[in-house]
Scaffold this motif. Structure first.
Motif, PDB file in Angstrom:
ATOM      1  N   ALA A  57      -6.365  21.052  46.878  1.00 43.41           N
ATOM      2  CA  ALA A  57      -7.739  21.638  46.725  1.00 43.41           C
ATOM      3  C   ALA A  57      -7.691  22.402  45.458  1.00 43.41           C
ATOM      4  CB  ALA A  57      -8.167  22.479  47.765  1.00 43.41           C
ATOM      5  N   GLY A  58      -8.638  22.426  44.366  1.00 39.52           N
ATOM      6  CA  GLY A  58      -8.827  23.205  43.298  1.00 39.52           C
ATOM      7  C   GLY A  58      -7.830  23.026  42.207  1.00 39.52           C
ATOM      8  N   SER A  59      -7.004  21.697  42.325  1.00 43.78           N
ATOM      9  CA  SER A  59      -6.070  21.217  41.085  1.00 43.78           C
ATOM     10  C   SER A  59      -6.993  20.194  40.389  1.00 43.78           C
ATOM     11  CB  SER A  59      -4.965  20.940  41.567  1.00 43.78           C
ATOM     12  OG  SER A  59      -4.700  19.974  42.492  1.00 43.78           O
ATOM     13  N   ALA A  60      -6.567  20.270  39.010  1.00 45.24           N
ATOM     14  CA  ALA A  60      -7.243  19.305  38.248  1.00 45.24           C
ATOM     15  C   ALA A  60      -7.056  17.839  38.343  1.00 45.24           C
ATOM     16  CB  ALA A  60      -6.983  19.721  36.707  1.00 45.24           C
ATOM     17  N   ALA A  61      -8.357  17.080  38.259  1.00 48.95           N
ATOM     18  CA  ALA A  61      -8.023  15.576  38.737  1.00 48.95           C
ATOM     19  C   ALA A  61      -7.193  14.893  37.458  1.00 48.95           C
ATOM     20  CB  ALA A  61      -9.454  14.911  39.018  1.00 48.95           C
ATOM     21  N   GLY A  62      -7.608  15.457  36.340  1.00 47.76           N
ATOM     22  CA  GLY A  62      -7.149  14.789  35.126  1.00 47.76           C
ATOM     23  C   GLY A  62      -7.750  13.358  35.039  1.00 47.76           C
ATOM     24  N   SER A  81       4.840  27.357  39.055  1.00 50.10           N
ATOM     25  CA  SER A  81       6.065  27.282  39.814  1.00 50.10           C
ATOM     26  C   SER A  81       6.155  26.081  40.615  1.00 50.10           C
ATOM     27  CB  SER A  81       6.368  28.555  40.948  1.00 50.10           C
ATOM     28  OG  SER A  81       7.105  28.212  41.983  1.00 50.10           O
ATOM     29  N   PRO A  82       6.710  25.208  40.056  1.00 50.77           N
ATOM     30  CA  PRO A  82       6.894  23.965  40.738  1.00 50.77           C
ATOM     31  C   PRO A  82       7.365  23.958  42.131  1.00 50.77           C
ATOM     32  CG  PRO A  82       7.814  23.902  38.758  1.00 50.77           C
ATOM     33  CD  PRO A  82       7.474  25.026  38.988  1.00 50.77           C
ATOM     34  N   ARG A  83       8.373  24.874  42.438  1.00 46.83           N
ATOM     35  CA  ARG A  83       8.970  25.087  43.816  1.00 46.83           C
ATOM     36  C   ARG A  83       8.005  25.552  44.713  1.00 46.83           C
ATOM     37  NH1 ARG A  83      14.513  25.594  45.869  1.00 46.83           N
ATOM     38  NH2 ARG A  83      14.298  26.465  47.755  1.00 46.83           N
ATOM     39  N   GLY A  84       7.247  26.487  44.160  1.00 43.47           N
ATOM     40  CA  GLY A  84       6.119  27.021  44.996  1.00 43.47           C
ATOM     41  C   GLY A  84       5.068  26.064  45.271  1.00 43.47           C
ATOM     42  N   ALA A  85       4.675  25.275  44.369  1.00 44.66           N
ATOM     43  CA  ALA A  85       3.765  24.309  44.355  1.00 44.66           C
ATOM     44  C   ALA A  85       4.026  23.324  45.770  1.00 44.66           C
ATOM     45  CB  ALA A  85       3.274  23.491  43.153  1.00 44.66           C
ATOM     46  N   LEU A  86       5.259  23.094  45.565  1.00 44.56           N
ATOM     47  CA  LEU A  86       5.714  21.863  46.615  1.00 44.56           C
ATOM     48  C   LEU A  86       5.750  22.534  47.942  1.00 44.56           C
ATOM     49  CD1 LEU A  86       7.030  19.255  47.183  1.00 44.56           C
ATOM     50  CD2 LEU A  86       9.129  20.003  46.550  1.00 44.56           C
ATOM     51  N   THR A  87       6.201  23.900  48.095  1.00 42.70           N
ATOM     52  CA  THR A  87       6.511  24.584  49.344  1.00 42.70           C
ATOM     53  C   THR A  87       4.761  24.577  49.762  1.00 42.70           C
ATOM     54  OG1 THR A  87       8.216  25.668  48.458  1.00 42.70           O
ATOM     55  CG2 THR A  87       6.968  26.820  50.284  1.00 42.70           C
ATOM     56  N   LYS A  88       3.855  24.996  48.977  1.00 43.44           N
ATOM     57  CA  LYS A  88       2.499  25.060  49.589  1.00 43.44           C
ATOM     58  C   LYS A  88       2.035  23.727  49.878  1.00 43.44           C
ATOM     59  CE  LYS A  88      -1.387  27.696  48.071  1.00 43.44           C
ATOM     60  NZ  LYS A  88      -2.351  27.471  46.947  1.00 43.44           N
ATOM     61  N   ILE A  89       2.436  22.715  49.274  1.00 47.19           N
ATOM     62  CA  ILE A  89       2.066  21.368  49.892  1.00 47.19           C
ATOM     63  C   ILE A  89       2.544  21.303  51.254  1.00 47.19           C
ATOM     64  CG2 ILE A  89       2.265  18.844  49.415  1.00 47.19           C
ATOM     65  CD1 ILE A  89       1.935  19.624  46.333  1.00 47.19           C
ATOM     66  N   TYR A  90       4.062  21.520  51.497  1.00 44.34           N
ATOM     67  CA  TYR A  90       4.569  21.387  52.778  1.00 44.34           C
ATOM     68  C   TYR A  90       3.726  22.039  53.760  1.00 44.34           C
ATOM     69  CZ  TYR A  90       8.768  19.363  50.617  1.00 44.34           C
ATOM     70  OH  TYR A  90       9.530  18.311  49.854  1.00 44.34           O
ATOM     71  N   GLU A  91       3.479  23.312  53.410  1.00 44.63           N
ATOM     72  CA  GLU A  91       2.543  24.173  54.381  1.00 44.63           C
ATOM     73  C   GLU A  91       1.395  23.570  54.535  1.00 44.63           C
ATOM     74  OE1 GLU A  91       4.480  28.322  52.532  1.00 44.63           O
ATOM     75  OE2 GLU A  91       2.550  27.921  52.311  1.00 44.63           O
ATOM     76  N   GLU A  92       0.700  23.060  53.689  1.00 46.50           N
ATOM     77  CA  GLU A  92      -0.485  22.344  54.119  1.00 46.50           C
ATOM     78  C   GLU A  92      -0.337  21.134  55.084  1.00 46.50           C
ATOM     79  OE1 GLU A  92      -2.949  21.125  50.544  1.00 46.50           O
ATOM     80  OE2 GLU A  92      -4.047  19.524  51.844  1.00 46.50           O
ATOM     81  N   LEU A  93       0.845  20.524  54.900  1.00 47.41           N
ATOM     82  CA  LEU A  93       1.202  19.433  55.925  1.00 47.41           C
ATOM     83  C   LEU A  93       1.497  19.755  57.104  1.00 47.41           C
ATOM     84  CD1 LEU A  93       2.780  17.014  53.219  1.00 47.41           C
ATOM     85  CD2 LEU A  93       0.317  16.687  53.942  1.00 47.41           C
ATOM     86  N   GLU A  94       2.292  20.883  57.107  1.00 42.39           N
ATOM     87  CA  GLU A  94       2.622  21.405  58.338  1.00 42.39           C
ATOM     88  C   GLU A  94       1.380  21.535  59.503  1.00 42.39           C
ATOM     89  OE1 GLU A  94       5.508  21.812  59.769  1.00 42.39           O
ATOM     90  OE2 GLU A  94       6.884  21.563  57.911  1.00 42.39           O
ATOM     91  N   GLY A  95       0.305  21.780  58.610  1.00 51.48           N
ATOM     92  CA  GLY A  95      -0.983  22.175  59.510  1.00 51.48           C
ATOM     93  C   GLY A  95      -1.744  20.843  59.993  1.00 51.48           C
TER      94      GLY A  95
END
Ligand SMILES: O=C(O)c1cc(=O)[nH]c(=O)n1[C@@H]1O[C@H](COP(=O)(O)O)[C@@H](O)[C@H]1O
Length: 228
Positions: free
Chosen positions: A177-182, A212-226
């Protein structure tokens, strides 16, 4: 959960790709390498990642006469990668399946690019709706022996309904959510994609272009954990 995110290494050099892999460390378990890196040492990078225990997806998007695809895929099996893209054409898929022989390489059929919308489909003289075209091409590819499909997660529910739980459904066009579609047209968030039945997600710029690519990936994992 980490094996559900395939980071697309769409970077200018192998050195940049290696730096990103190092930065992601144990957080990154699956990587896609495309033809942007093939002449720049991309195959050797793929081999190194396989040796380090990463899942490796070679994105070659092959489309050719069957015998040429067969010979090309036979060579590509030497990398030891796990996934390979071939366009959803009967001859090309049959050639690829023949060429991979008894290696563990899985053949993924590209159905309708996630950068296509209805207008793009119509511009090719095709009268199908996008989901109908995805289904038509998916059926052809699976009948021809493909192990899985590349489609937007928007189509994952109809693909699961038609083909059941067995085929891999790997979905690019993922946008938190909120990231550019490109240039992506049929976009879905990571959690929606998994809820829709995707086996794994291909994600490039939302990770590679993040501060922060690592932060972005971790955030995606957190979203998926949900969603688990
Ligand atoms: O085969 C693919 O991986 C692919 C198929 C498709 O329909 N759409 C698509 O975007 N891809 C790839 O998935 C990646 C998506 O990257 P981002 O748009 O940066 O997340 C790119 O490497 C594309 O080449």
């Amino acid at each position: 959960m980490k094996d559900k995110v395939i980071t697309a290494l769409d970077l200018t050099t192998v050195e940049e790709a290696e730096a990103l892999v190092a930065l992601l460390g144990d957080e990154g378990v699956a990587y896609k390498i495309g033809y942007q890196l093939f002449p720049l040492g991309g195959y050797a990078l793929a081999r190194r990642l396989v040796e380090r225990g990463k899942q490796v997806f070679i994105d070659a998007k092959l489309l050719d006469i069957g015998s040429t695809v067969e010979k090309g895929v036979r060579s590509l099996t030497k990398i030891g990668a796990h996934l390979l893209t071939v366009h959803a054409d009967g001859d090309a898929i049959r050639g690829a399946v023949e060429g991979r022989g008894d290696s563990h390489l899985k053949i993924l059929a590209v159905t309708v690019l996630t950068s296509w919308d209805q207008e793009a489909v119509t511009s090719h003289g095709i009268t199908d709706s996008v989901p109908d075209l995805v289904l038509r091409r998916a059926e052809l590819a699976l009948k021809s022996g493909a192990d899985g499909l590349i489609a937007s997660a928007q189509e994952a529910p109809v693909l699961r309904e038609r083909f059941g739980s067995e085929p891999l459904i790997i979905t690019p066009g993922i946008r938190p959510a909120g990231s550019a579609a490109g240039d992506q047209k049929r976009i879905v968030t990571p959690s929606e994609a998994i809820a829709n039945g995707a086996s794994a997600l291909v994600i490039g710029r939302p990770i590679t272009a993040a501060e922060s690519p690592r932060g972005a990936l971790t955030k995606i994992y957190e979203e998926l954990e949900g969603t688990a």
